[in-house]
Design an enzyme around this catalytic site. Structure first.
Site, mmCIF file in Angstrom:
data_model
loop_
_atom_site.group_PDB
_atom_site.id
_atom_site.type_symbol
_atom_site.label_atom_id
_atom_site.label_comp_id
_atom_site.label_asym_id
_atom_site.label_seq_id
_atom_site.Cartn_x
_atom_site.Cartn_y
_atom_site.Cartn_z
ATOM 1 N N LYS A 15 2.329 4.269 7.090
ATOM 2 C CA LYS A 15 1.465 5.155 6.305
ATOM 3 C C LYS A 15 2.076 6.542 6.237
ATOM 4 O O LYS A 15 2.974 6.875 6.998
ATOM 5 C CB LYS A 15 0.064 5.252 6.943
ATOM 6 C CG LYS A 15 -0.666 3.928 7.043
ATOM 7 C CD LYS A 15 -1.062 3.351 5.691
ATOM 8 C CE LYS A 15 -1.390 1.877 5.805
ATOM 9 N NZ LYS A 15 -1.574 1.222 4.517
ATOM 10 N N SER A 52 0.806 -1.229 0.000
ATOM 11 C CA SER A 52 0.000 0.000 0.000
ATOM 12 C C SER A 52 0.839 1.279 0.000
ATOM 13 O O SER A 52 0.293 2.354 -0.155
ATOM 14 C CB SER A 52 -0.955 0.017 1.201
ATOM 15 O OG SER A 52 -0.242 0.231 2.390
#
Lengths: 168, 144
Positions: B58, B15
């Site tokens: 992230k 991701s």
């Protein structure tokens, strides 16, 4: 394994590296009905607030009427967004988390999800307390099915059998 | 002892591609207070309470006090579109436009592959105590 991967693995072992998950959405198997429940609660709260708003009329001061109309528009917008989010989260659980075994064990599963997503749409079309409460109840029912399925899956992973109470 | 506060993490998942890829070995600064002040665009190690101990990697997109809007595949902060050169290509449109008004210790953390990332859009904003550290560098491979 390529030589670069071998060096990387050796370095990681030497440094006692942990794992950082750059999690993807679907393949990681992380599912949680919390998001659907939260969205349903937001819809419910917005409907409650909408019902409590003063009705614009000739006796209302222009500033007060403007405020009321502004609040009305914002609450409807939030209700619309969260009803759609709730639908999306429920459909993720339905298509990706629940299995055929879950549906066999709980024959009401498909109808429960179908009813809940229909209620998401109904809550976009309407602003009725009963419809919002029905969505909240439907999401809580799916949450119970989720928790049960999760428990059974975790017992299957450990080789243990769920207790009668957990499976009931 | 500074080195004791540095932690190596192996990346699992895609991701954060293309900046960080599966199998990369990263050095994370976990010194207390290293996360404050956090820079916009930094990649952080985040342990959301909802995932009980799982550490996610992230990027910081929204800072405390920001009003963040995710719409049409773009991120808008306080009404301005954010330039995100680290994204691979045009991102698919969000199914639902969403807004977050971030509190004083809240950060909006997103994956770089927006179409396929478990991040603040589902887990909610990150609170500062849940941010374990900031990624400082890539230890391996050296050539990216």
């Amino acid at each position: 394994m390529s030589w670069t991967a071998r060096i990387g693995r050796g370095l990681a072992a030497a440094l006692r590296a942990g794992v950082g998950e750059a999690h993807c959405d679907i393949p990681c198997g992380i599912y949680d009905p919390h998001a659907a429940l939260l969205a349903a609660k937001t819809v419910h709260t917005m409907v409650t607030k909408l019902e409590a708003l003063p009705t614009p009329g000739p006796k209302m001061a222009p500033e007060e009427e403007r405020e009321a109309r502004n609040s009305f528009a914002r609450m409807v917008a939030v209700k619309e967004v969260h009803a759609q989010l709730c639908k999306q989260e429920l459909l993720i659980l339905w298509s990706d988390f629940f299995t055929e075994d879950d549906a066999r064990r709980r024959p009401e599963l498909h109808a429960s999800v179908w009813k809940a997503v229909k209620l998401c749409s109904a809550n976009k079309q309407q602003a009725h307390h009963a419809t919002a409460q029905a969505l909240l109840d439907a999401c809580e029912a799916i949450n119970r099915l989720f928790q049960e399925a999760q428990l059974i899956k975790s017992h299957a992973d450990t080789g243990l059998r769920p207790t009668r109470r957990a499976a009931s | 002892m500074m080195w004791r506060r540095l932690r190596a993490l192996v990346v699992r998942g895609h991701s954060m591609a293309p900046t960080v890829r599966a199998g990369d070995l990263l050095l994370v600064d976990t010194r207390p207070g290293c996360a404050a002040p956090l820079g916009r665009g930094a990649i952080v190690a985040w342990a959301p309470t909802a995932l009980s101990g799982t550490v996610l990697l992230k990027r910081v997109v929204g800072m405390p006090g920001d009003e963040v809007l995710c719409r049409g595949g773009s991120v808008w902060i306080d009404g301005r579109a954010v330039d995100e050169p680290y994204l691979m290509s045009a991102q698919p449109a969000e199914a639902v436009a969403r807004t977050w008004a971030l509190g004083p210790d809240e950060y909006l953390l997103l994956g770089d592959r927006r179409a396929d990332s478990l991040d603040s859009r589902r887990l909610g904003p990150a609170h500062l105590p849940d941010i374990l550290g900031v990624v400082q560098s890539r230890l391996w491979p050296l050539w990216r």
